[in-house]
Design a protein around this motif. Structure first.
Motif, mmCIF file in Angstrom:
data_model
loop_
_atom_site.group_PDB
_atom_site.id
_atom_site.type_symbol
_atom_site.label_atom_id
_atom_site.label_comp_id
_atom_site.label_asym_id
_atom_site.label_seq_id
_atom_site.Cartn_x
_atom_site.Cartn_y
_atom_site.Cartn_z
ATOM 1 N N THR A 1 -35.885 27.617 48.739
ATOM 2 C CA THR A 1 -35.496 26.169 48.647
ATOM 3 C C THR A 1 -35.790 25.438 50.032
ATOM 4 O O THR A 1 -35.428 25.811 50.972
ATOM 5 C CB THR A 1 -33.878 25.925 48.629
ATOM 6 O OG1 THR A 1 -33.494 26.843 47.524
ATOM 7 C CG2 THR A 1 -33.782 24.630 48.621
ATOM 8 N N PRO A 2 -36.940 24.469 50.020
ATOM 9 C CA PRO A 2 -37.256 23.809 51.194
ATOM 10 C C PRO A 2 -36.258 22.742 51.695
ATOM 11 O O PRO A 2 -35.561 22.267 50.706
ATOM 12 C CB PRO A 2 -38.500 23.288 50.409
ATOM 13 C CG PRO A 2 -38.592 23.016 49.063
ATOM 14 C CD PRO A 2 -37.802 24.219 48.760
ATOM 15 N N LEU A 3 -36.285 22.594 52.841
ATOM 16 C CA LEU A 3 -35.390 21.727 53.452
ATOM 17 C C LEU A 3 -36.330 20.485 53.973
ATOM 18 O O LEU A 3 -37.206 20.981 54.412
ATOM 19 C CB LEU A 3 -34.429 21.954 54.634
ATOM 20 C CG LEU A 3 -33.160 22.898 54.271
ATOM 21 C CD1 LEU A 3 -33.678 24.321 53.360
ATOM 22 C CD2 LEU A 3 -32.581 23.412 55.521
ATOM 23 N N GLN A 4 -35.796 19.412 53.786
ATOM 24 C CA GLN A 4 -36.602 18.047 54.208
ATOM 25 C C GLN A 4 -35.838 17.609 55.385
ATOM 26 O O GLN A 4 -34.392 17.613 55.448
ATOM 27 C CB GLN A 4 -36.965 17.164 53.274
ATOM 28 C CG GLN A 4 -37.746 17.741 52.094
ATOM 29 C CD GLN A 4 -39.071 18.205 52.615
ATOM 30 O OE1 GLN A 4 -39.759 17.609 53.397
ATOM 31 N NE2 GLN A 4 -39.465 19.438 51.954
ATOM 32 N N SER A 5 -36.565 17.163 56.587
ATOM 33 C CA SER A 5 -35.760 16.635 57.756
ATOM 34 C C SER A 5 -36.493 15.309 58.187
ATOM 35 O O SER A 5 -37.554 14.990 57.687
ATOM 36 C CB SER A 5 -35.960 17.530 58.705
ATOM 37 O OG SER A 5 -37.616 17.702 59.036
ATOM 38 N N GLU A 6 -35.612 14.473 59.022
ATOM 39 C CA GLU A 6 -35.948 13.237 59.579
ATOM 40 C C GLU A 6 -35.243 13.291 60.945
ATOM 41 O O GLU A 6 -34.196 13.492 60.891
ATOM 42 C CB GLU A 6 -35.501 12.104 58.705
ATOM 43 C CG GLU A 6 -36.123 10.849 59.230
ATOM 44 C CD GLU A 6 -35.643 9.578 58.343
ATOM 45 O OE1 GLU A 6 -35.025 8.901 58.784
ATOM 46 O OE2 GLU A 6 -36.070 9.588 57.115
ATOM 47 N N GLY A 7 -36.178 13.219 61.970
ATOM 48 C CA GLY A 7 -35.911 13.285 63.247
ATOM 49 C C GLY A 7 -34.926 14.673 63.420
ATOM 50 O O GLY A 7 -35.768 15.644 63.188
ATOM 51 N N THR B 1 -32.324 15.854 55.693
ATOM 52 C CA THR B 1 -32.168 14.879 54.719
ATOM 53 C C THR B 1 -32.129 15.203 53.293
ATOM 54 O O THR B 1 -31.833 14.427 52.311
ATOM 55 C CB THR B 1 -33.447 13.796 54.819
ATOM 56 O OG1 THR B 1 -34.668 14.518 54.757
ATOM 57 C CG2 THR B 1 -33.187 13.024 56.380
ATOM 58 N N GLY B 2 -32.462 16.436 52.868
ATOM 59 C CA GLY B 2 -32.737 16.891 51.565
ATOM 60 C C GLY B 2 -32.815 18.474 51.339
ATOM 61 O O GLY B 2 -33.174 18.921 52.287
ATOM 62 N N PHE B 3 -32.580 18.749 50.134
ATOM 63 C CA PHE B 3 -32.626 20.214 49.768
ATOM 64 C C PHE B 3 -33.626 20.213 48.293
ATOM 65 O O PHE B 3 -33.479 19.542 47.645
ATOM 66 C CB PHE B 3 -31.777 21.025 49.515
ATOM 67 C CG PHE B 3 -30.281 20.805 50.556
ATOM 68 C CD1 PHE B 3 -30.868 21.828 51.571
ATOM 69 C CD2 PHE B 3 -29.591 19.875 51.007
ATOM 70 C CE1 PHE B 3 -30.026 21.988 52.824
ATOM 71 C CE2 PHE B 3 -28.865 19.920 51.834
ATOM 72 C CZ PHE B 3 -28.959 20.915 52.854
ATOM 73 N N GLN C 1 -25.119 19.834 49.826
ATOM 74 C CA GLN C 1 -25.795 18.488 49.214
ATOM 75 C C GLN C 1 -24.475 17.654 48.901
ATOM 76 O O GLN C 1 -24.664 16.440 49.084
ATOM 77 C CB GLN C 1 -26.081 19.002 47.913
ATOM 78 C CG GLN C 1 -26.999 17.997 47.172
ATOM 79 C CD GLN C 1 -28.035 17.574 47.659
ATOM 80 O OE1 GLN C 1 -29.011 18.079 48.286
ATOM 81 N NE2 GLN C 1 -27.993 16.062 47.943
ATOM 82 N N PRO C 2 -23.291 17.980 48.581
ATOM 83 C CA PRO C 2 -22.285 16.820 48.624
ATOM 84 C C PRO C 2 -22.226 16.191 49.700
ATOM 85 O O PRO C 2 -21.815 14.915 49.721
ATOM 86 C CB PRO C 2 -20.984 17.870 48.258
ATOM 87 C CG PRO C 2 -21.392 18.987 47.564
ATOM 88 C CD PRO C 2 -22.828 19.496 48.233
ATOM 89 N N LEU C 3 -22.127 16.789 50.943
ATOM 90 C CA LEU C 3 -22.044 16.118 52.175
ATOM 91 C C LEU C 3 -23.145 15.003 52.256
ATOM 92 O O LEU C 3 -22.776 13.868 52.734
ATOM 93 C CB LEU C 3 -22.238 17.027 53.402
ATOM 94 C CG LEU C 3 -20.939 17.928 53.751
ATOM 95 C CD1 LEU C 3 -21.027 18.894 54.736
ATOM 96 C CD2 LEU C 3 -19.725 16.838 53.995
ATOM 97 N N LEU C 4 -24.367 15.479 51.943
ATOM 98 C CA LEU C 4 -25.356 14.452 51.879
ATOM 99 C C LEU C 4 -25.322 13.385 51.037
ATOM 100 O O LEU C 4 -25.643 12.118 51.159
ATOM 101 C CB LEU C 4 -26.749 15.102 51.578
ATOM 102 C CG LEU C 4 -27.386 16.058 52.832
ATOM 103 C CD1 LEU C 4 -28.598 16.708 52.527
ATOM 104 C CD2 LEU C 4 -27.363 15.178 54.321
ATOM 105 N N ASP C 5 -24.772 13.806 49.702
ATOM 106 C CA ASP C 5 -24.335 12.504 48.631
ATOM 107 C C ASP C 5 -23.500 11.549 49.124
ATOM 108 O O ASP C 5 -23.591 10.530 48.860
ATOM 109 C CB ASP C 5 -24.309 13.426 47.309
ATOM 110 C CG ASP C 5 -25.309 14.133 46.607
ATOM 111 O OD1 ASP C 5 -26.435 14.141 47.246
ATOM 112 O OD2 ASP C 5 -25.019 15.247 45.749
ATOM 113 N N GLU C 6 -22.378 12.067 49.636
ATOM 114 C CA GLU C 6 -21.378 11.259 50.135
ATOM 115 C C GLU C 6 -22.028 10.561 51.392
ATOM 116 O O GLU C 6 -21.330 9.119 51.241
ATOM 117 C CB GLU C 6 -20.366 11.887 50.632
ATOM 118 C CG GLU C 6 -19.511 12.825 49.465
ATOM 119 C CD GLU C 6 -18.457 13.831 50.079
ATOM 120 O OE1 GLU C 6 -18.185 13.698 51.334
ATOM 121 O OE2 GLU C 6 -17.863 14.652 49.251
#
Length: 169
Positions: free
Chosen positions: A56-62, A66-68, A105-110
């Motif tokens: 599973t790739p993870l995406q980042s910003e700074g 930011t996403g999975f 993922q729920p933490l990011l969604d919230e």
């Protein structure tokens, strides 16, 4: 496990999670320091994802995740090591869970909590799938280590790791 959960929740302390199938020598002190300095809910130890179709790739910003599962430029890979704030312990559902699906993922969604990361600059292998152990072993032999203490000596010419007494035989 219940005693550990009660201890962590009662003490309000951060804790470290290490997947049992991760072959890695992490900088725990650096990870925990970054986690505490950032005051984020979680800080993941990541590395370059050389196989985003397998892992599973993870995406980042700074300096935050930011996403999975998104295939974009420079995907990261979770190494199986993370520092978590004690408040997250109660959010982990009972039974078999997956950190990405059931917690991060729920933490990011919230949108209320951020996930940070630290780049791991050393060897790492995920040994959770058939064939991973062989691939990791071949990669370690190709680069000449590192190997665990007591693992024996490495004969670079024959790409062989053996107890010292066997080298040259």
């Amino acid at each position: 496990l219940r005693n550990a959960a009660a201890f962590l929740e009662g003490g309000g302390r951060d804790f470290v999670v290490v997947n049992a199938d991760a072959a890695i020598t992490p900088d725990f002190a650096g990870l925990i320091r970054r986690h505490r300095d950032s005051r984020r809910a979680a800080t993941l130890l990541v590395t370059e994802n050389r196989h985003p179709d397998l892992y599973t790739p993870l995406q980042s910003e700074g300096d935050r995740i930011t996403g999975f599962g998104l295939h974009g430029p420079e995907p990261l890979l979770y190494t199986g090591v993370s520092a978590l704030s004690s408040g997250l312990l109660s959010r982990i559902p009972p039974g078999e869970t997956a950190l990405v699906r059931d917690l991060w993922q729920p933490l990011l969604d919230e949108g209320r909590e951020e996930l940070g990361f630290v780049i791991h600059h050393g060897p790492h292998a995920d040994l959770g799938r058939p064939g991973d152990f062989l691939r990791a072993s071949l990669e370690a032999l190709a680069r000449g280590g590192p190997f665990p203490d007591g693992g024996g000596g490495f004969d670079r010419g024959r790409r062989l790791l053996a107890r010292e007494a066997l080298i040259g035989v």
